[in-house]
Scaffold this motif. Structure first.
Motif, PDB file in Angstrom:
ATOM      1  N   HIS A   1       0.856  -1.188   0.000  1.00 11.60           N
ATOM      2  CA  HIS A   1       0.000   0.000   0.000  1.00 11.60           C
ATOM      3  C   HIS A   1       0.891   1.237   0.000  1.00 11.60           C
ATOM      4  O   HIS A   1       1.544   1.558   0.993  1.00 11.60           O
ATOM      5  N   GLU A   2       0.886   1.948  -1.119  1.00 12.79           N
ATOM      6  CA  GLU A   2       1.808   3.073  -1.293  1.00 12.79           C
ATOM      7  C   GLU A   2       1.492   4.239  -0.354  1.00 12.79           C
ATOM      8  O   GLU A   2       2.399   4.983   0.028  1.00 12.79           O
ATOM      9  N   ASP A   3       0.238   4.386   0.055  1.00  8.82           N
ATOM     10  CA  ASP A   3      -0.080   5.486   0.959  1.00  8.82           C
ATOM     11  C   ASP A   3       0.451   5.221   2.370  1.00  8.82           C
ATOM     12  O   ASP A   3       0.923   6.133   3.053  1.00  8.82           O
ATOM     13  N   ILE A   4       0.410   3.945   2.794  1.00 10.03           N
ATOM     14  CA  ILE A   4       0.988   3.601   4.096  1.00 10.03           C
ATOM     15  C   ILE A   4       2.503   3.743   4.051  1.00 10.03           C
ATOM     16  O   ILE A   4       3.125   4.260   4.992  1.00 10.03           O
ATOM     17  N   ASP A   5       3.099   3.305   2.958  1.00 11.52           N
ATOM     18  CA  ASP A   5       4.560   3.437   2.801  1.00 11.52           C
ATOM     19  C   ASP A   5       4.977   4.900   2.860  1.00 11.52           C
ATOM     20  O   ASP A   5       5.940   5.255   3.549  1.00 11.52           O
ATOM     21  N   LEU A   6       4.256   5.767   2.167  1.00 11.81           N
ATOM     22  CA  LEU A   6       4.549   7.199   2.194  1.00 11.81           C
ATOM     23  C   LEU A   6       4.436   7.743   3.617  1.00 11.81           C
ATOM     24  O   LEU A   6       5.297   8.509   4.070  1.00 11.81           O
TER      25      LEU A   6
END
Length: 277
Positions: free
Chosen positions: A172-177
């Motif tokens: 999940h790119e939003d969690i990674d960000l």
């Protein structure tokens, strides 16, 4: 504003029209991630009529690549980000702008996201509104993560973590960000006036496919070396909850907003999952 899209012909026009109403938004970058339907033509039609709308193409498949392309191409000091099935509410952009003007403490902000196209939309709205009335958002509370469907970030913060964020399409790119911002000592706020609605059609996604989707949560936590048994239980609990409510979504007529038993014999659709295993 950045909107990553892949085969979103049914929801994209409504999404863009709601953004255009908000005069505080200077640019709307719609990132086409290899769509095979009429998504590209819809973007071009809007771009021809409105200078604020820009078509961006990203050939590398995956929402993380589309997001990165949009964030990199943005020219403003603040980058908004929503999904194609997000409907921003009146005053959304004004709330974002006011938040960043009031505080320098936070580098990103998350809004309140309600559901539409869901048999549980009224219950979900009631629960969120109750928290608002209880004053849980009055102090612009700090949260651990943003959701890609309703967020904004300072361009300076994005540039600070640009080389740190992962480009793996299976997380999940939003969690990674969010976790990358945290590692850089930056925080995320949340405000009640930054309201949007997002489609609940993902609830119709079959449980096994949803379980694979939730594996992306485990993958991103392992990537940042913060996975523990509590977080694992939370993720599995979400998968179990989805399995329990899935039969209700199978019965739900999204267009008529009512339950219909004949839908049990139809094909389950659900939303296209934004991660690739």
């Amino acid at each position: 504003m950045v909107v990553p899209v892949f085969n979103e012909e049914n929801s994209l026009s409504n999404c863009i029209e709601r953004l255009l109403i908000q005069s505080e938004i200077d640019e709307i970058l719609v990132v086409d991630n290899n769509s095979t339907d009429s998504t590209a033509s819809i973007i071009h039609k809007f771009a021809e009529k409105h200078d604020r709308v820009r078509y961006v193409f990203e050939a590398r498949q995956g929402v993380v690549h589309a997001r990165n392309a949009g964030f990199d191409a943005s020219t403003g000091n603040i980058i908004g980000r929503i999904d194609a099935d997000t409907r921003v509410q009146p005053g959304w952009a004004r709330a974002v702008k006011g938040f960043f003007q009031r505080t320098t403490a936070h580098s990103a902000v998350a809004g309140l996201t309600y559901l539409f196209e869901s048999p549980f939309a009224r219950i979900h709205r009631f629960a969120l509104d109750r928290q608002v009335k209880q004053g849980k958002f009055d102090c612009e509370r700090q949260v651990l993560a943003v959701a890609g469907a309703n967020m904004a970030i300072r361009k300076s913060a994005w540039l600070a973590v640009r080389e740190r964020v992962s480009d793996r399409p299976d997380i999940h790119e939003d969690i990674d960000l969010s976790l990358c911002l945290r590692k850089e000592g930056m925080t995320i706020g949340q405000i009640a006036d930054m309201r949007a609605e997002t489609s609940g059609r993902r609830g119709e996604t079959p449980p096994l496919e949803y379980l694979k989707y939730n594996q992306a949560s485990e993958s991103v936590l392992h990537l940042h070396n913060i996975m523990n048994w509590r977080l694992k239980l939370t993720i599995w609990g979400d998968s179990m909850l989805h399995a329990l409510v899935w039969p209700v979504y199978r019965l739900y007529n999204f267009e008529q907003e009512r339950l219909e038993f004949r839908r049990l014999f139809g094909r389950s659709q659900g939303r296209i999952m934004p991660v690739h295993q």
